[in-house]
Scaffold this motif. Structure first.
Motif, short mmCIF file in Angstrom:
data_model
loop_
_atom_site.label_atom_id
_atom_site.label_comp_id
_atom_site.label_asym_id
_atom_site.label_seq_id
_atom_site.Cartn_x
_atom_site.Cartn_y
_atom_site.Cartn_z
N GLU A 163 -12.06 -18.91 7.20
CA GLU A 163 -11.90 -17.93 8.26
C GLU A 163 -10.67 -17.05 8.06
O GLU A 163 -10.55 -15.98 8.68
N ASP A 164 -9.75 -17.45 7.19
CA ASP A 164 -8.52 -16.69 6.96
C ASP A 164 -8.54 -15.93 5.63
O ASP A 164 -7.51 -15.37 5.23
N LEU A 165 -9.66 -15.93 4.96
CA LEU A 165 -9.76 -15.21 3.70
C LEU A 165 -9.71 -13.72 3.97
O LEU A 165 -10.42 -13.19 4.83
N ILE A 166 -8.85 -13.01 3.25
CA ILE A 166 -8.72 -11.56 3.42
C ILE A 166 -9.75 -10.85 2.55
O ILE A 166 -9.75 -10.99 1.32
N ASP A 167 -10.65 -10.13 3.19
CA ASP A 167 -11.66 -9.32 2.52
C ASP A 167 -12.45 -10.15 1.51
O ASP A 167 -13.02 -11.16 1.88
N ARG A 168 -12.49 -9.73 0.25
CA ARG A 168 -13.25 -10.36 -0.83
C ARG A 168 -14.76 -10.31 -0.55
O ARG A 168 -15.52 -11.11 -1.09
N ALA A 169 -15.18 -9.37 0.32
CA ALA A 169 -16.60 -9.29 0.67
C ALA A 169 -17.46 -9.02 -0.56
O ALA A 169 -18.54 -9.60 -0.71
N ALA A 174 -6.60 -4.97 -1.31
CA ALA A 174 -6.34 -3.60 -0.88
C ALA A 174 -5.27 -3.58 0.21
O ALA A 174 -5.26 -4.46 1.09
N PRO A 175 -4.37 -2.59 0.18
CA PRO A 175 -3.30 -2.55 1.18
C PRO A 175 -3.80 -2.52 2.62
O PRO A 175 -3.21 -3.16 3.50
N ASP A 176 -4.90 -1.78 2.87
CA ASP A 176 -5.38 -1.71 4.25
C ASP A 176 -5.91 -3.05 4.74
O ASP A 176 -5.76 -3.40 5.93
N ASP A 177 -6.49 -3.85 3.84
CA ASP A 177 -6.97 -5.17 4.24
C ASP A 177 -5.80 -6.12 4.56
O ASP A 177 -5.84 -6.86 5.54
N GLY A 190 4.78 -1.18 6.07
CA GLY A 190 4.72 -0.47 4.80
C GLY A 190 5.63 -1.07 3.75
O GLY A 190 5.27 -1.17 2.58
N ALA A 191 6.83 -1.49 4.17
CA ALA A 191 7.76 -2.12 3.23
C ALA A 191 7.19 -3.43 2.70
O ALA A 191 7.31 -3.74 1.51
N LEU A 192 6.56 -4.20 3.57
CA LEU A 192 5.94 -5.46 3.13
C LEU A 192 4.82 -5.19 2.13
O LEU A 192 4.72 -5.86 1.09
N LEU A 193 3.97 -4.20 2.43
CA LEU A 193 2.85 -3.90 1.53
C LEU A 193 3.34 -3.41 0.18
O LEU A 193 2.78 -3.77 -0.87
N ASP A 194 4.39 -2.59 0.16
CA ASP A 194 4.95 -2.12 -1.11
C ASP A 194 5.56 -3.27 -1.91
O ASP A 194 5.52 -3.30 -3.14
N PHE A 195 6.12 -4.23 -1.21
CA PHE A 195 6.80 -5.37 -1.83
C PHE A 195 5.79 -6.29 -2.52
O PHE A 195 6.00 -6.72 -3.66
N VAL A 196 4.66 -6.59 -1.86
CA VAL A 196 3.73 -7.59 -2.40
C VAL A 196 2.61 -6.97 -3.23
O VAL A 196 1.97 -7.66 -4.02
N GLN A 197 2.33 -5.67 -3.06
CA GLN A 197 1.36 -4.94 -3.88
C GLN A 197 0.03 -5.69 -4.02
O GLN A 197 -0.54 -5.77 -5.11
N GLY A 198 -0.46 -6.23 -2.94
CA GLY A 198 -1.79 -6.84 -2.95
C GLY A 198 -1.86 -8.25 -3.46
O GLY A 198 -2.96 -8.81 -3.56
N HIS A 199 -0.72 -8.86 -3.79
CA HIS A 199 -0.74 -10.25 -4.26
C HIS A 199 -0.98 -11.16 -3.05
O HIS A 199 -0.16 -11.20 -2.12
#
Length: 371
Positions: free
Chosen positions: A15-21, A218-221, A243-252
């Protein structure tokens, strides 16, 4: 007080999986078509969580899902034992009663230095491959007896390369006959070793699977996931800190959960995360990862360190010529084999770090460490 909603130390629930549809659809389609898949992703990219989600869907469709973690196996007996344990954990009710009887008909698994013995108490030394083949044949026995299909996921499948004894050939010698009885996902986190098993014409599994590759999220997900869980626990965050968090992790995937976990902890109940909080969170994440990164750095040669810094700073190391070029090539091969860098398919070879936070740790390079 609500618990922190961001789990980062273990695979997340379905239930906590991000996207991967797209990847979920691909794996379900391959299973329904009767095709086997290989799933390749760096460590901590959510591969296990994805497999668990797919198997949960197949369970609802009346398949029998069996998950076998091969991490750390060293012998054929190890593999056989883990397969047996997986069936024991999965089969319940009518199938569980059938399994209780069937397991006593299998060749025993005898582990050097002591280990599991068959429930019947028989003690006989047998060829290790016989024990493994018995357990690999279980999907056919289930299908013939109960008419149910089995979906088997072998996680960290690249570990077979350390077992020897042509372990992959032994596996294929049985599962190639399974037809509609079973479908397989061979999942691995070591790109080079998975290529050795599946892309080498001399290996048993060459051409036997359809590839499914996990890339960064993806950043939006990621942004939607983090924002929703902040809101669900009575907290919010400014757009600039997100935005700072998303730039920091780059989708990892795992690094995103780690950073979000620390960010959530900095905010009081009912409070709001602001950009002023981010420097603290960034430092907390780097401190949490410092031992891991230091161990990685200390294990590298001087040439490997230089190439790693080049990749981290987007300086193409692969353009060097002559002796320098050979050293760079060898360093890149080592870093790729270690799961530190990935080669990106392009007209000219390009490389990137698997872990984007490592680039932050390396730039600027901490004082006191030599190239």
């Amino acid at each position: 007080m609500l618990p922190n909603p961001f789990r980062y130390t273990k695979p997340v629930g379905a239930e906590d999986l991000i996207d991967r549809a797209e990847e979920i659809r691909a794996l379900l389609r391959l299973a329904s078509e009767g095709n086997n898949a290989r799933l390749v992703a760096p460590r901590r990219y959510g591969k296990t969580s994805l497999v668990n989600r797919v198997q949960a869907d197949l369970d609802r469709r009346k398949w029998i899902p069996v998950y076998v973690d091969l991490f750390g196996v060293v012998t054929l007996e190890d593999i056989a034992e883990r397969i047996e344990r997986s069936y024991t954990a999965q089969l319940t009710g009518r199938l569980g009663r059938w399994w209780t009887s069937v397991v006593r008909t299998l060749h025993p698994v005898v582990t050097v230095g002591g280990g599991p013995l068959p429930a019947s108490g028989r003690v006989e030394m047998s060829v290790p491959a016989a024990s493994l083949l018995d357990r690999l044949a279980l999907p056919r026995r289930i299908y013939d007896k109960h008419g149910m299909r089995t979906h088997i996921a072998f996680d960290e499948f690249q570990e077979l390369t350390t077992v020897g004894h042509n372990a992959d050939a032994i596996l294929r010698s049985e599962i190639q006959h399974h037809g509609d009885a079973a479908n397989y996902v061979f999942a691995g986190s070591h790109v080079g070793m998975m290529d050795a098993l599946f892309a080498d014409r001399r290996r048993a599994f060459y051409g036997q699977t359809a590839p499914v590759v996990l890339g960064p999220l993806a950043p939006d997900d990621v942004g939607e996931y983090v924002t929703d869980r902040f809101a669900a626990t009575g907290k919010t965050l400014d757009d600039d800190v997100l935005g700072a968090l998303l730039d920091f992790v780059q989708g990892h995937p795992q690094r995103a959960m780690l950073a979000a976990h620390h960010l959530w902890d900095t905010v009081a109940d009912g409070g709001r995360a602001e950009l002023a909080d981010w420097d603290t969170v960034r430092d907390q994440v780097l401190v949490a990862l410092n031992d891991e990164y230091t161990q990685l750095w200390d294990a590298l040669s001087g040439a490997q360190r230089r190439v790693l810094l080049d990749v981290a700073n987007c300086r193409p190391p692969y353009r060097s010529e002559g002796a320098r070029g050979a050293a760079v090539k060898n360093a890149l091969a080592h870093l790729q084999a270690s799961g530190v860098v990935l080669r990106i398919a392009a007209r000219r070879p390009t490389w990137r770090l698997v872990d984007p936070v490592l680039a932050v740790w390396l730039t600027p390079r901490p004082a006191g460490r030599d190239e």
